[in-house]
Design a protein around this motif. Sequence first.
Motif, PDB file in Angstrom:
ATOM      1  N   VAL A  99       0.841  -1.207   0.000  1.00  0.00           N
ATOM      2  CA  VAL A  99       0.000   0.000   0.000  1.00  0.00           C
ATOM      3  C   VAL A  99       0.872   1.251   0.000  1.00  0.00           C
ATOM      4  CG1 VAL A  99      -1.621   1.322   1.415  1.00  0.00           C
ATOM      5  CG2 VAL A  99      -1.995  -1.125   1.049  1.00  0.00           C
ATOM      6  N   THR A 100       2.001   1.211   0.696  1.00  0.00           N
ATOM      7  CA  THR A 100       2.871   2.385   0.739  1.00  0.00           C
ATOM      8  C   THR A 100       3.410   2.740  -0.650  1.00  0.00           C
ATOM      9  OG1 THR A 100       4.757   0.989   1.363  1.00  0.00           O
ATOM     10  CG2 THR A 100       3.555   2.064   3.138  1.00  0.00           C
ATOM     11  N   ASP A 101       3.616   1.740  -1.503  1.00  0.00           N
ATOM     12  CA  ASP A 101       4.038   2.013  -2.876  1.00  0.00           C
ATOM     13  C   ASP A 101       2.966   2.797  -3.621  1.00  0.00           C
ATOM     14  OD1 ASP A 101       6.560   0.586  -2.896  1.00  0.00           O
ATOM     15  OD2 ASP A 101       5.419  -1.272  -2.927  1.00  0.00           O
ATOM     16  N   VAL A 102       1.738   2.334  -3.492  1.00  0.00           N
ATOM     17  CA  VAL A 102       0.618   2.978  -4.188  1.00  0.00           C
ATOM     18  C   VAL A 102       0.414   4.400  -3.682  1.00  0.00           C
ATOM     19  CG1 VAL A 102      -1.857   2.861  -4.668  1.00  0.00           C
ATOM     20  CG2 VAL A 102      -0.493   0.755  -4.612  1.00  0.00           C
ATOM     21  N   VAL A 103       0.490   4.574  -2.374  1.00  0.00           N
ATOM     22  CA  VAL A 103       0.323   5.910  -1.781  1.00  0.00           C
ATOM     23  C   VAL A 103       1.410   6.854  -2.277  1.00  0.00           C
ATOM     24  CG1 VAL A 103       0.371   7.213   0.383  1.00  0.00           C
ATOM     25  CG2 VAL A 103      -0.883   5.054   0.254  1.00  0.00           C
ATOM     26  N   ALA A 104       2.652   6.376  -2.312  1.00  0.00           N
ATOM     27  CA  ALA A 104       3.757   7.210  -2.794  1.00  0.00           C
ATOM     28  C   ALA A 104       3.539   7.601  -4.250  1.00  0.00           C
ATOM     29  CB  ALA A 104       5.082   6.461  -2.637  1.00  0.00           C
ATOM     30  N   ALA A 105       3.096   6.648  -5.077  1.00  0.00           N
ATOM     31  CA  ALA A 105       2.860   6.936  -6.490  1.00  0.00           C
ATOM     32  C   ALA A 105       1.758   7.975  -6.664  1.00  0.00           C
ATOM     33  CB  ALA A 105       2.507   5.649  -7.231  1.00  0.00           C
ATOM     34  N   LYS A 106       0.674   7.798  -5.951  1.00  0.00           N
ATOM     35  CA  LYS A 106      -0.451   8.731  -6.073  1.00  0.00           C
ATOM     36  C   LYS A 106      -0.049  10.143  -5.659  1.00  0.00           C
ATOM     37  CE  LYS A 106      -4.592   7.451  -4.781  1.00  0.00           C
ATOM     38  NZ  LYS A 106      -5.375   7.484  -6.032  1.00  0.00           N
ATOM     39  N   SER A 107       0.842  10.258  -4.684  1.00  0.00           N
ATOM     40  CA  SER A 107       1.219  11.574  -4.168  1.00  0.00           C
ATOM     41  C   SER A 107       2.010  12.393  -5.184  1.00  0.00           C
ATOM     42  CB  SER A 107       2.021  11.440  -2.866  1.00  0.00           C
ATOM     43  OG  SER A 107       3.320  10.926  -3.111  1.00  0.00           O
ATOM     44  N   VAL A 108       2.581  11.721  -6.193  1.00  0.00           N
ATOM     45  CA  VAL A 108       3.333  12.444  -7.232  1.00  0.00           C
ATOM     46  C   VAL A 108       2.737  12.203  -8.617  1.00  0.00           C
ATOM     47  CG1 VAL A 108       5.510  12.632  -5.982  1.00  0.00           C
ATOM     48  CG2 VAL A 108       5.044  10.569  -7.318  1.00  0.00           C
ATOM     49  N   SER A 109       1.484  11.743  -8.649  1.00  0.00           N
ATOM     50  CA  SER A 109       0.733  11.546  -9.895  1.00  0.00           C
ATOM     51  C   SER A 109       1.366  10.528 -10.838  1.00  0.00           C
ATOM     52  CB  SER A 109       0.549  12.884 -10.634  1.00  0.00           C
ATOM     53  OG  SER A 109      -0.143  13.809  -9.834  1.00  0.00           O
ATOM     54  N   ALA A 110       2.052   9.537 -10.268  1.00  0.00           N
ATOM     55  CA  ALA A 110       2.558   8.425 -11.076  1.00  0.00           C
ATOM     56  C   ALA A 110       1.488   7.340 -11.118  1.00  0.00           C
ATOM     57  CB  ALA A 110       3.851   7.864 -10.483  1.00  0.00           C
ATOM     58  N   ARG A 111       1.376   6.642 -12.249  1.00  0.00           N
ATOM     59  CA  ARG A 111       0.472   5.500 -12.316  1.00  0.00           C
ATOM     60  C   ARG A 111       1.114   4.333 -11.579  1.00  0.00           C
ATOM     61  NH1 ARG A 111      -3.144   6.456 -16.544  1.00  0.00           N
ATOM     62  NH2 ARG A 111      -4.489   4.942 -15.503  1.00  0.00           N
ATOM     63  N   SER A 112       0.285   3.415 -11.090  1.00  0.00           N
ATOM     64  CA  SER A 112       0.835   2.298 -10.318  1.00  0.00           C
ATOM     65  C   SER A 112       0.128   0.996 -10.644  1.00  0.00           C
ATOM     66  CB  SER A 112       0.738   2.574  -8.812  1.00  0.00           C
ATOM     67  OG  SER A 112      -0.615   2.660  -8.401  1.00  0.00           O
ATOM     68  N   VAL A 113       0.911  -0.065 -10.630  1.00  0.00           N
ATOM     69  CA  VAL A 113       0.384  -1.433 -10.708  1.00  0.00           C
ATOM     70  C   VAL A 113       0.720  -2.110  -9.388  1.00  0.00           C
ATOM     71  CG1 VAL A 113       0.629  -3.702 -11.786  1.00  0.00           C
ATOM     72  CG2 VAL A 113       0.534  -1.654 -13.217  1.00  0.00           C
ATOM     73  N   GLY A 114      -0.293  -2.590  -8.711  1.00  0.00           N
ATOM     74  CA  GLY A 114      -0.081  -3.317  -7.477  1.00  0.00           C
ATOM     75  C   GLY A 114       0.232  -4.770  -7.783  1.00  0.00           C
ATOM     76  N   TYR A 115       1.355  -5.240  -7.284  1.00  0.00           N
ATOM     77  CA  TYR A 115       1.759  -6.628  -7.487  1.00  0.00           C
ATOM     78  C   TYR A 115       1.381  -7.422  -6.244  1.00  0.00           C
ATOM     79  CZ  TYR A 115       4.900 -10.669  -7.877  1.00  0.00           C
ATOM     80  OH  TYR A 115       5.428 -11.942  -7.924  1.00  0.00           O
ATOM     81  N   ALA A 116       0.307  -8.193  -6.360  1.00  0.00           N
ATOM     82  CA  ALA A 116      -0.208  -8.957  -5.226  1.00  0.00           C
ATOM     83  C   ALA A 116       0.451 -10.333  -5.218  1.00  0.00           C
ATOM     84  CB  ALA A 116      -1.724  -9.073  -5.302  1.00  0.00           C
ATOM     85  N   ASN A 117       1.615 -10.406  -4.613  1.00  0.00           N
ATOM     86  CA  ASN A 117       2.317 -11.680  -4.546  1.00  0.00           C
ATOM     87  C   ASN A 117       1.758 -12.597  -3.462  1.00  0.00           C
ATOM     88  OD1 ASN A 117       3.297  -9.983  -2.577  1.00  0.00           O
ATOM     89  ND2 ASN A 117       5.459 -10.341  -2.996  1.00  0.00           N
ATOM     90  N   ARG A 118       0.795 -12.101  -2.722  1.00  0.00           N
ATOM     91  CA  ARG A 118       0.003 -12.920  -1.815  1.00  0.00           C
ATOM     92  C   ARG A 118      -1.456 -12.533  -1.998  1.00  0.00           C
ATOM     93  NH1 ARG A 118       4.014 -11.374   1.966  1.00  0.00           N
ATOM     94  NH2 ARG A 118       2.504 -10.152   3.143  1.00  0.00           N
ATOM     95  N   VAL A 119      -2.336 -13.512  -1.914  1.00  0.00           N
ATOM     96  CA  VAL A 119      -3.737 -13.290  -2.259  1.00  0.00           C
ATOM     97  C   VAL A 119      -4.375 -12.208  -1.397  1.00  0.00           C
ATOM     98  CG1 VAL A 119      -4.596 -15.116  -0.738  1.00  0.00           C
ATOM     99  CG2 VAL A 119      -5.924 -14.451  -2.766  1.00  0.00           C
ATOM    100  N   GLU A 120      -3.947 -12.088  -0.147  1.00  0.00           N
ATOM    101  CA  GLU A 120      -4.559 -11.101   0.736  1.00  0.00           C
ATOM    102  C   GLU A 120      -4.223  -9.664   0.348  1.00  0.00           C
ATOM    103  OE1 GLU A 120      -0.796 -12.566   2.958  1.00  0.00           O
ATOM    104  OE2 GLU A 120      -2.368 -13.403   1.669  1.00  0.00           O
ATOM    105  N   LYS A 121      -3.269  -9.498  -0.556  1.00  0.00           N
ATOM    106  CA  LYS A 121      -2.892  -8.148  -0.978  1.00  0.00           C
ATOM    107  C   LYS A 121      -3.783  -7.591  -2.086  1.00  0.00           C
ATOM    108  CE  LYS A 121       2.076  -8.358   0.076  1.00  0.00           C
ATOM    109  NZ  LYS A 121       3.435  -8.137  -0.487  1.00  0.00           N
ATOM    110  N   VAL A 122      -4.507  -8.457  -2.780  1.00  0.00           N
ATOM    111  CA  VAL A 122      -5.272  -8.016  -3.955  1.00  0.00           C
ATOM    112  C   VAL A 122      -6.215  -6.879  -3.597  1.00  0.00           C
ATOM    113  CG1 VAL A 122      -6.989  -8.684  -5.675  1.00  0.00           C
ATOM    114  CG2 VAL A 122      -5.093 -10.228  -5.148  1.00  0.00           C
ATOM    115  N   GLN A 123      -7.069  -7.085  -2.605  1.00  0.00           N
ATOM    116  CA  GLN A 123      -8.052  -6.070  -2.247  1.00  0.00           C
ATOM    117  C   GLN A 123      -7.402  -4.852  -1.609  1.00  0.00           C
ATOM    118  OE1 GLN A 123     -11.334  -6.489  -3.216  1.00  0.00           O
ATOM    119  NE2 GLN A 123     -11.309  -4.287  -2.832  1.00  0.00           N
TER     120      GLN A 123
END
Length: 225
Positions: A177-201
């Motif tokens: 989540v911290t990756d996504v938050v950092a990306a959003k804060s500088v208007s970068a697009r992001s792909v979340g890599y859910a290497n564990r199923v609980e990360k998807v949502q």
Amino acid sequence: MTSAGDLMLAAQGLLLDFDGPVCSVFAGWAACDVAAHLRDRIAKQGVDVRPVDVESDPLAILVWIGERHPDLVESVETWLCLAEESAVRTAEPANYSDALIRSSFRSGRPVAIVSNNSAGAIRLYLESRDLLRYVAVISGREFARPDLMKPHPNSLCVAADGLNLSPHDCLLVGDSVTDVVAAKSVSARSVGYANRVEKVQKLADAGADAVVTTLEPLALAVAGD
């Protein structure tokens, strides 16, 4: 939600988190054991480590030291850097990570690593996989500045600047989540890599532009570009 492949093709540069999308840093030396190693060293300095007695993330211990015992942050940082450099010798590559790095480079999309791990450990790993030549920038943890770790966007801004791009022109692939938050804060697009199923949502709820459980669609998108 835009597909991960389309996001990859639209990007001018690729920003990759390290622990997760590139490799599992602590596959051979468990993170909880590294955390225990740090606690032992800190305790020998006369610090009560009970507040982090059950903490399994060594990076969280570094943050705690930075907040509560800043006089020790340089020492703990040095110990953690050495531990990470040892750990990456037994790190396990993420599936398709090598292919993604090489294919992105060959497609004209420069690659940067943006990580809360140390630059020295990242460099050692990339050298061991013969990947260093394909990575233009390593933007690791600023020495003794845990306050600048993601979700702070510092590493993303340093990386994008090193690629001569704006963050908005880059795609960040990260597993937290911290990756996504950092990306959003500088208007970068992001792909979340859910290497564990609980990360998807969790990654979707954080606002990732796409979520994948494998890096294959990203690697294939640029391999054929």
